[in-house]
Structure formats: structure tokens, C-alpha cells
Design a protein around this motif. Structure first.
Motif, mmCIF file in Angstrom:
data_model
loop_
_atom_site.group_PDB
_atom_site.id
_atom_site.type_symbol
_atom_site.label_atom_id
_atom_site.label_comp_id
_atom_site.label_asym_id
_atom_site.label_seq_id
_atom_site.Cartn_x
_atom_site.Cartn_y
_atom_site.Cartn_z
ATOM 1 N N ALA A 150 67.435 3.068 11.616
ATOM 2 C CA ALA A 150 67.059 4.221 12.441
ATOM 3 C C ALA A 150 67.282 3.844 13.898
ATOM 4 O O ALA A 150 66.622 2.945 14.413
ATOM 5 C CB ALA A 150 65.605 4.597 12.199
ATOM 6 N N GLU A 184 62.309 7.752 4.414
ATOM 7 C CA GLU A 184 62.240 8.998 5.176
ATOM 8 C C GLU A 184 61.576 10.059 4.317
ATOM 9 O O GLU A 184 61.987 10.302 3.184
ATOM 10 C CB GLU A 184 63.638 9.462 5.593
ATOM 11 C CG GLU A 184 63.629 10.703 6.476
ATOM 12 C CD GLU A 184 65.004 11.082 6.983
ATOM 13 O OE1 GLU A 184 65.106 12.065 7.732
ATOM 14 O OE2 GLU A 184 65.981 10.393 6.614
ATOM 15 N N TRP A 188 59.318 12.347 8.798
ATOM 16 C CA TRP A 188 58.964 11.064 9.411
ATOM 17 C C TRP A 188 59.777 9.945 8.769
ATOM 18 O O TRP A 188 60.135 10.035 7.597
ATOM 19 C CB TRP A 188 57.470 10.770 9.243
ATOM 20 C CG TRP A 188 56.597 11.684 10.035
ATOM 21 C CD1 TRP A 188 56.147 12.922 9.681
ATOM 22 C CD2 TRP A 188 56.092 11.447 11.356
ATOM 23 N NE1 TRP A 188 55.394 13.471 10.680
ATOM 24 C CE2 TRP A 188 55.335 12.592 11.719
ATOM 25 C CE3 TRP A 188 56.214 10.394 12.254
ATOM 26 C CZ2 TRP A 188 54.707 12.681 12.957
ATOM 27 C CZ3 TRP A 188 55.566 10.482 13.483
ATOM 28 C CH2 TRP A 188 54.825 11.623 13.822
ATOM 29 N N VAL A 189 60.045 8.911 9.550
ATOM 30 C CA VAL A 189 60.759 7.748 9.040
ATOM 31 C C VAL A 189 59.851 6.533 9.190
ATOM 32 O O VAL A 189 59.371 6.239 10.287
ATOM 33 C CB VAL A 189 62.074 7.508 9.807
ATOM 34 C CG1 VAL A 189 62.799 6.287 9.249
ATOM 35 C CG2 VAL A 189 62.975 8.743 9.727
ATOM 36 N N ALA A 202 61.442 11.910 12.653
ATOM 37 C CA ALA A 202 62.857 11.851 12.257
ATOM 38 C C ALA A 202 63.788 12.510 13.268
ATOM 39 O O ALA A 202 64.975 12.175 13.333
ATOM 40 C CB ALA A 202 63.030 12.498 10.882
#
Length: 345
Positions: A150, A184, A188-189, A202
Motif C-alpha cells: 500500500a 483490504e 480499510w487496509v 483505502a
């Protein structure tokens, strides 16, 4: 198409002559005239259909997509135990510009006398071709060792303790920072932040499959009053860049965690610290971020809770045992918000 156009023109002219008498001629049209009109209508319809067919059958022109693996067009993968030196020139005496960790990826730009010119991360230079896998072998290694990353795509973003905006903010990270993504879900990650996990929205990260990259080793710019001991400590710490991270480890070659790394490095210079980042912050004396000198330690975490430690090397940079993906690496000292800074020398 030309013959059809001539035929159409002739029929149109005959029709024009036959019906040229105006409304009276239309009212008393002969069978011949009616046939000409029908033929004219059919010709018009057929011509329109033919044009439509020709337009629809025109193939769309699209540029062929160039195949890449983990973002590389001509992939090379470092096949070494710890790290591979990237040199300024294609010889053993070339200045070291950076280090490629084991299984790191690179773009192969050219070949020269048993050396590959490569680009990996921010480093461009030469590596021995004996230690670089290419072709199908490189692709197989990439498939095995790639991780989901990310990359922060905004100026700053919060890393939170839980996947919501009501929970504790662990830290703030800056644009371009790459974090290993765990999962993920629901916008949200979950990411690895050094040796702990957190969550980022995200919308503020780009997800991609990546291999490790070469790490830049820059010579720090040192200010007045920096002793030879501090310079030696920094150079010693940098010599272990690329070595592995192991949670709970204290070996500079086989694997250390963040506090194991700082503990071993400072012990070489007569400073004996416990194996805990929280405990290490209780030793030495406090300094502000603006007062930092090479060899000082910077502590990170959530709120006032310390969970990570690094060695300041000057020029706004640190060296630290980051995580299992990156091992011992060089980073921006303020890639996340420091909790405190301590001086021991």
C-alpha cells in the motif's frame, strides 16, 4: 463503391426527368415512373446500409499493453543470501551507491562485461550478472516473493489502531511511503507498520504487487561537533543495511529486531542498553528533533507508548531494523511521528 455511385446517379437523373413535371406528374405516374421511384428508394436504403456496415466493421485501434512483472519490463531478481552491492561503475572498485536485498527486483537496462546496469527503487548502477536471475527464473521468484504493498498517495495520512475514525491514531505517515498490506476490507487496509499492524483508509493508498527494492545509502552531512565516534557508529550501522529483521533477534548478521539492532550497535561503543525499545528510551538524555546528531536514537509508537526505535544517521535519515519485508534499511527520520529522541554518546 464507384459502380454503385454511378448507378445511383443514373437512376436519380432518370427519376428526376420522369417526375420533373411537379405534382401533376406524381398524381398520374406511370408504372415505369413508379418503378423508377421504388428503385431510387431501394438504392438510397442500400447505400445507407452499406455505409453503416462499413463504419461498423472498421476495427478499433488500441495500443498493445506492454507486459510487466511487479512493474518491471525486463525483470531481474537478486539471488544472494543477504544483499547485493549496487556500484557506480561496472567493476569491483566502483563506489557503492546502494544495496539490493535478497529477492529484490530491478529493471535491467543493459549489460557490460559480466555486469548488468539496473534500476531499482531510487538506485541506478551496476551489479554482477552472476547474482541476478532473469527470464523464467526471475518470473518464478517474483511469483513466490512478491508482496501486496500500500503506497501512500496523499501528503499525509493517519495510521489507526482499528479500521474506523473513532479509534487511536498510531502515527502519521507521508506521501510515497510503502507499507506492506495484510488485508483490504470495507474501505480499510490493514498494514504492517515496522513491527506492529495498523489500518489506513483505502482511499489514501494505492495497492500493487511489489518486490523489495534497492536501498539508497547516502553519505550524511554532519554538522559541527560531531565526533569521530559518532561517524564510526553511523558507518558501522550502515554496514548492516540489507540484513534480515527477526522479531526478538539480536544478531546483526542473522537477524535482529529494532531494539536488538540498536542494542548491539551501541554496545560496540560502550553503551549497554536493554533489549526493549520502551526500556531504551529510559536511558540517556532527552533531545529535541532539531538537536539530533548522528548516533542519537529516535523512538516511535502510538501516543506515548513506544514500540519502535532507530538510529539517526544525519541529513534527516535513520537506519533501523524495520520489518520482515525490508530488514535493516535507511528511511526518512520523519516518515512517521517520533515520540522522543535520546542521546547516549
Amino acid at each position: 463503391m464507384k459502380n454503385r455511385f454511378v448507378k445511383f446517379s443514373a437512376i436519380f437523373m432518370v427519376g428526376a426527368i420522369a417526375v420533373g413535371g411537379g405534382s401533376r406528374a406524381v398524381a398520374y405516374a406511370s408504372p415505369l415512373q413508379a418503378g423508377i421511384s421504388a428503385a431510387l428508394a431501394d438504392c438510397l436504403n442500400n447505400s445507407e446500409n452499406a455505409l453503416d456496415t462499413e463504419e461498423e466493421s472498421e476495427p478499433e485501434r488500441t495500443e498493445p499493453e506492454e507486459k510487466t512483472i511487479c512493474g518491471y519490463k525486463n525483470l531481474g531478481v537478486a539471488v544472494v543470501d543477504n544483499y547485493l552491492n549496487v556500484r557506480e561503475t561496472a567493476d569491483e572498485n566502483g563506489k557503492i551507491k546502494g544495496k539490493m536485498p535478497a529477492k529484490a527486483g530491478c529493471e535491467i537496462l543493459g549489460e557490460e562485461n559480466g555486469w548488468y546496469q539496473i534500476r531499482s527503487g531510487k538506485v541506478t548502477g551496476y551489479v554482477k550478472s552472476d547474482f541476478i536471475a532473469t527470464g523464467k527464473k526471475a518470473a518464478a521468484l517474483a511469483e513466490k516473493y512478491q508482496t501486496t504493498v500500500a503506497t501512500v498517495n496523499t501528503q499525509t495520512v493517519y495510521i489507526r489502531e482499528e479500521p474506523n475514525t473513532e479509534c487511536t491514531i498510531l502515527t502519521i505517515v507521508t506521501t510515497g511511503e510503502e507499507l506492506e498490506a495484510v488485508e483490504e476490507k470495507d474501505g480499510w487496509v490493514e498494514v504492517k507498520l515496522d513491527d506492529e499492524n495498523g489500518f489506513v483508509c483505502a482511499d489514501y493508498v494505492d495497492i500493487s504487487q511489489e518486490l523489495k527494492k534497492a536501498m539508497t545509502i547516502t553519505e550524511a552531512t554532519y554538522g559541527e561537533g560531531v565526533s569521530d565516534v559518532r561517524l564510526s557508529l553511523v558507518q558501522k550501522a550502515l554496514s548492516y543495511v540489507g540484513n534480515p529483521y527477526v522479531w526478538g533477534g539480536t544478531s546483526l548478521t542473522n537477524g535482529a529486531d529494532c531494539s536488538g539492532f540498536t542494542m548491539r550497535i551501541l554496545a560496540m561503543y560502550g553503551v549497554y542498553l536493554p533489549h526493549s525499545s520502551r526500556a531504551q528510551a529510559g536511558y540517556g538524555r532527552s533531545v529535541s528533533a532539531s538537536e539530533l546528531m548522528p548516533g542519537d536514537l529516535i523512538f516511535y509508537g502510538s501516543g506515548s507508548s513506544i514500540s519502535h526505535v532507530a538510529i539517526y544517521i544525519g541529513n534527516g535519515q535513520i537506519v533501523h531494523a524495520s520489518n520482515s519485508r525490508d530488514g535493516i534499511k535507511v528511511s526518512n527520520a520523519f516518515y512517521r511521528t517520533p515520540i522522543c529522541c535520546r542521546r547516549y554518546l
